[in-house]
Design an enzyme around this catalytic site. Structure first.
Site, mmCIF file in Angstrom:
data_model
loop_
_atom_site.group_PDB
_atom_site.id
_atom_site.type_symbol
_atom_site.label_atom_id
_atom_site.label_comp_id
_atom_site.label_asym_id
_atom_site.label_seq_id
_atom_site.Cartn_x
_atom_site.Cartn_y
_atom_site.Cartn_z
ATOM 1 N N GLU A 117 -1.707 0.409 8.143
ATOM 2 C CA GLU A 117 -0.918 -0.698 7.604
ATOM 3 C C GLU A 117 0.233 -0.187 6.747
ATOM 4 O O GLU A 117 1.346 -0.713 6.799
ATOM 5 C CB GLU A 117 -1.810 -1.622 6.775
ATOM 6 C CG GLU A 117 -1.064 -2.790 6.131
ATOM 7 C CD GLU A 117 -1.915 -3.600 5.179
ATOM 8 O OE1 GLU A 117 -1.382 -4.563 4.581
ATOM 9 O OE2 GLU A 117 -3.113 -3.276 5.006
ATOM 10 N N HIS A 164 0.827 -1.213 0.000
ATOM 11 C CA HIS A 164 0.000 0.000 0.000
ATOM 12 C C HIS A 164 0.865 1.268 0.000
ATOM 13 O O HIS A 164 2.046 1.221 -0.357
ATOM 14 C CB HIS A 164 -0.988 -0.035 1.166
ATOM 15 C CG HIS A 164 -1.724 -1.339 1.258
ATOM 16 N ND1 HIS A 164 -2.684 -1.726 0.359
ATOM 17 C CD2 HIS A 164 -1.599 -2.375 2.147
ATOM 18 C CE1 HIS A 164 -3.136 -2.928 0.676
ATOM 19 N NE2 HIS A 164 -2.493 -3.346 1.752
ATOM 20 N N HIS A 189 2.861 -7.003 4.521
ATOM 21 C CA HIS A 189 1.496 -6.566 4.799
ATOM 22 C C HIS A 189 1.129 -6.867 6.242
ATOM 23 O O HIS A 189 1.868 -7.544 6.970
ATOM 24 C CB HIS A 189 0.509 -7.287 3.872
ATOM 25 C CG HIS A 189 0.610 -6.878 2.447
ATOM 26 N ND1 HIS A 189 -0.181 -5.895 1.893
ATOM 27 C CD2 HIS A 189 1.430 -7.309 1.451
ATOM 28 C CE1 HIS A 189 0.140 -5.740 0.625
ATOM 29 N NE2 HIS A 189 1.126 -6.580 0.323
ATOM 30 N N GLU A 233 1.631 -11.601 5.665
ATOM 31 C CA GLU A 233 0.697 -10.862 6.510
ATOM 32 C C GLU A 233 1.192 -11.061 7.943
ATOM 33 O O GLU A 233 1.061 -12.147 8.515
ATOM 34 C CB GLU A 233 -0.727 -11.403 6.355
ATOM 35 C CG GLU A 233 -1.295 -11.280 4.949
ATOM 36 C CD GLU A 233 -1.875 -9.905 4.646
ATOM 37 O OE1 GLU A 233 -1.803 -9.026 5.539
ATOM 38 O OE2 GLU A 233 -2.407 -9.715 3.540
#
Length: 308
Positions: A135, A98, A190, A272
């Protein structure tokens, strides 16, 4: 959670699928992208219509070391020569998931791009903790820590972006950057946005995909090796458990809906690191000390893979 120094060194042969779960059994304190998998929830789950706060926790991230940034919107600068070490001659691309200001550019990041098996949003805003730690801030912090650890071993480390553009890169661009650099390994960082009670980390591996511009046939096995090593060593470094809601508690998940994996021609995985929406996981993710352990676990996995 405590790092158990008593664990034996991980062998250099490929680890097995359940390595993360097996390593977890030996820990005294063992207990959480482009978008979540089936059944996952959270603000990062349905594109980029919400704007998570970029408020950072009290712990500050280390000052980034000079490196290359492979961004399509800015020319890459050459990194100073890395110290000589066991990873000399290796190139690692680190992809912080992101972008902290994606929420200001919803039209751009909602644009559909080809991911080989279909079309998907260019990027998403990602999720955040209930306290507002985004995040995208987490991924950049861990990326900077990881870069420093890998460069200390002699690797050339390239970030897909480093606050050098207002949004993105798009998921297809992120894949092409690793391909263009002929990276020996690529890791996309992530943190998840799932339901409270869903805890632990998982590493996402590329599925066998062939269609459109995607053909993962040559990277499925080396990516599994890379991801399995990262999962096992992430457990040892952080004391975190493999996810209790994805991957059958192996710490591994296989997906074919992520353009960043589908379009890669070099070994690549996503990690993640935990669930930002669970208070217990969020307490870890917002801790600078834990983020350093997370970076160390990822670095150890990459190093183990590259050394063979």
């Amino acid at each position: 959670m405590r790092h158990d120094e008593s664990l034996p060194p991980v062998p250099r042969r490929p680890l097995r699928l359940a390595a993360a779960a097996l390593l977890c059994l030996g820990l005294a304190g063992c207990g959480g992208g482009e978008g979540p998998g089936p059944g996952l929830a959270g603000p990062g789950a349905t594109g980029a219509t919400t704007a998570p706060s970029s408020a950072s926790p009290a712990a500050s991230s280390p000052k980034p070391t000079p490196t290359r940034t492979a961004s399509p919107s800015a020319s890459a600068s050459r990194t100073p020569d890395a110290p000589t070490g066991p990873l000399s001659g290796k190139t690692v691309v680190v992809d912080p998931g992101h972008n902290p200001t994606n929420h200001l550019h919803t039209a751009e990041i909602n644009r559909q791009v080809d991911i080989g098996t279909g079309r998907k949003e260019c990027d998403t805003t990602g999720t955040s903790t209930n306290g507002g730690y985004a995040e995208a801030e987490f991924t950049l912090d861990v990326a900077h820590r990881l870069r420093k650890l890998l460069r200390a071993q002699g690797a050339e480390v390239i970030l897909t972006y480093d606050r050098d553009r207002p949004w993105g890169p798009c998921v297809d661009e992120r894949a092409r950057l690793g391909n263009r650099e002929h990276a020996d390994a690529v890791v996309s960082i992530h943190a998840d946005g799932s339901a409270v009670g869903n805890r632990g980390f998982h590493v996402i591996l590329p599925a066998a995909v062939r269609g459109g511009g995607a053909d993962t046939s040559k990277i499925v096995e080396p990516s599994r090796d890379l991801g399995t090593r990262i999962a096992g060593l992430f457990v040892r470094s952080t004391g975190s458990s493999p996810s209790n809601y994805v991957g059958g508690k192996t710490g591994l998940d296989v997906r074919k809906d992520l353009g960043g994996l589908n379009l890669s021609t070099v070994p690549k995985v996503f990690i993640e690191c935990g669930n930002m929406r669970d208070p217990k996981d969020a307490a870890l993710l917002t801790s600078g000390g834990w983020r350093q352990k997370a970076a160390q676990g990822i670095a150890d996995g990459i190093s183990s893979y590259l050394k063979g």
